[in-house]
Design an enzyme around this catalytic site. Structure first.
Site, PDB file in Angstrom:
ATOM      1  N   GLU A 187      39.962  30.542  -3.717  1.00 37.36           N
ATOM      2  CA  GLU A 187      39.222  30.121  -4.904  1.00 37.36           C
ATOM      3  C   GLU A 187      38.034  29.252  -4.508  1.00 37.36           C
ATOM      4  O   GLU A 187      36.938  29.389  -5.062  1.00 37.36           O
ATOM      5  CB  GLU A 187      40.152  29.353  -5.853  1.00 37.36           C
ATOM      6  CG  GLU A 187      39.448  28.846  -7.106  1.00 37.36           C
ATOM      7  CD  GLU A 187      40.321  27.935  -7.943  1.00 37.36           C
ATOM      8  OE1 GLU A 187      41.512  27.779  -7.611  1.00 37.36           O
ATOM      9  OE2 GLU A 187      39.798  27.355  -8.920  1.00 37.36           O
ATOM     10  N   HIS A 193      35.868  27.608 -11.818  1.00 38.35           N
ATOM     11  CA  HIS A 193      37.157  27.846 -11.162  1.00 38.35           C
ATOM     12  C   HIS A 193      37.564  29.303 -11.310  1.00 38.35           C
ATOM     13  O   HIS A 193      37.013  30.042 -12.129  1.00 38.35           O
ATOM     14  CB  HIS A 193      38.252  26.977 -11.803  1.00 38.35           C
ATOM     15  CG  HIS A 193      38.162  25.533 -11.447  1.00 38.35           C
ATOM     16  ND1 HIS A 193      39.058  24.921 -10.589  1.00 38.35           N
ATOM     17  CD2 HIS A 193      37.275  24.576 -11.812  1.00 38.35           C
ATOM     18  CE1 HIS A 193      38.719  23.640 -10.452  1.00 38.35           C
ATOM     19  NE2 HIS A 193      37.648  23.404 -11.186  1.00 38.35           N
ATOM     20  N   GLU A 234      37.569  28.950 -16.260  1.00 39.92           N
ATOM     21  CA  GLU A 234      38.415  29.755 -15.370  1.00 39.92           C
ATOM     22  C   GLU A 234      37.852  31.162 -15.514  1.00 39.92           C
ATOM     23  O   GLU A 234      38.078  31.843 -16.513  1.00 39.92           O
ATOM     24  CB  GLU A 234      39.887  29.706 -15.808  1.00 39.92           C
ATOM     25  CG  GLU A 234      40.518  28.307 -15.785  1.00 39.92           C
ATOM     26  CD  GLU A 234      40.956  27.863 -14.399  1.00 39.92           C
ATOM     27  OE1 GLU A 234      40.607  28.531 -13.396  1.00 39.92           O
ATOM     28  OE2 GLU A 234      41.637  26.828 -14.302  1.00 39.92           O
TER      29      GLU A 234
HETATM   30 ZN    ZN Z   1      40.702  25.754  -9.644  1.00 36.69          ZN
END
Ligand code: ZN
Length: 243
Positions: free
Chosen positions: A80, A135, A205
């Site tokens: 990530e 993210h 996200e």
């Molecule tokens: Zn994250």
């Protein structure tokens, strides 16, 4: 001759005629001149190797929480930290080309942190007009999609979340998360990076790295560029619609 060639090159670079409308992104129109934007790629590439630094508790807005975490990864092992850093750099390039001052919370992917409180402080100190944390989620592998997170009772952050949600949906085709939030939005009180922000800030996200379909997208530079362009459009929409 050289001048003529330059003119021809300019005409070629200009491409098709610009459509009417306010969106001048990607055309070097300086649509964001005079604005400051904080871009916060989550985690960092060497967090995993420094647990004591990462696990130490910091203020998260009235309670204490770990400085940072390692983040997740795709089943094939793309981290990530790497993925969101790549998207953040692409986003910063687009925003700067539009004349914005961009402040990044980290400029490499081989370091540790910064801690969540410092990530918020970087945007605060810059008096950013908008801030975004990027993210990739580590959700259940059966779920996919994105969601934009903001804190409750923050009208500016809510407006920013709506602008980012609609631009990201339109620009990437990524569905709203099927396993978390609602219609691509989520309100949370547990995220220090949002709680400690004094400027409008959201966390996206962008997809679920544990989902096979989303994980495939992570590997596509073209898709990552599309994500960055969509985020830039969302930020621009928010900044131009400010009351
Ligand atoms: Zn994250």
């Amino acid at each position: 001759m050289r001048v003529l060639l330059a003119v021809v090159a300019l005409l070629a670079a200009a491409g098709p005629p610009v459509h009417s409308g306010r969106n001048t992104l990607g055309r070097g129109g300086g649509a964001l001149r005079g604005t400051t934007i904080a871009v916060d790629p989550g985690h960092n590439g060497a967090n995993w190797a420094h647990p004591s630094q990462i696990d130490r508790l910091v203020d998260a807005g009235g309670f204490r929480k770990a400085c940072d975490t390692t983040g997740t990864a795709t089943p094939d092992g793309i981290s990530e930290a790497w993925y969101v850093f790549d998207v953040a750099q692409r986003l910063a390039r687009i925003l700067r080309a539009e004349g914005a001052r961009v402040v990044l919370t980290r400029t490499t992917n081989d370091g540790v942190g910064p801690c969540i409180d410092e990530r918020a402080a970087i945007g605060n100190r810059a008096h950013a007009d908008a801030a975004i944390s990027i993210h990739g989620d580590g959700g259940p592998s059966s779920g996919r999609g994105f969601d934009v997170i903001y804190r409750p009772h923050d009208a500016a952050a809510h407006r920013l979340a709506l602008a980012i949600r609609s631009a990201f949906r339109a620009g990437t085709g990524e569905p709203y998360a099927t396993y978390v939030g609602r219609d691509g939005l989520d309100v949370r009180t547990d995220l220090g990076g949002l709680n400690l922000s004094t400027v409008p800030k959201v966390l996206i996200e962008t997809l679920n790295m544990r989902n096979p379909a989303d994980a495939k997208l992570v590997e596509s530079a073209r898709f990552r560029q599309r994500e960055a362009a969509a985020l830039a459009r969302g930020l621009e929409a928010f900044l131009h619609a400010r009351p």
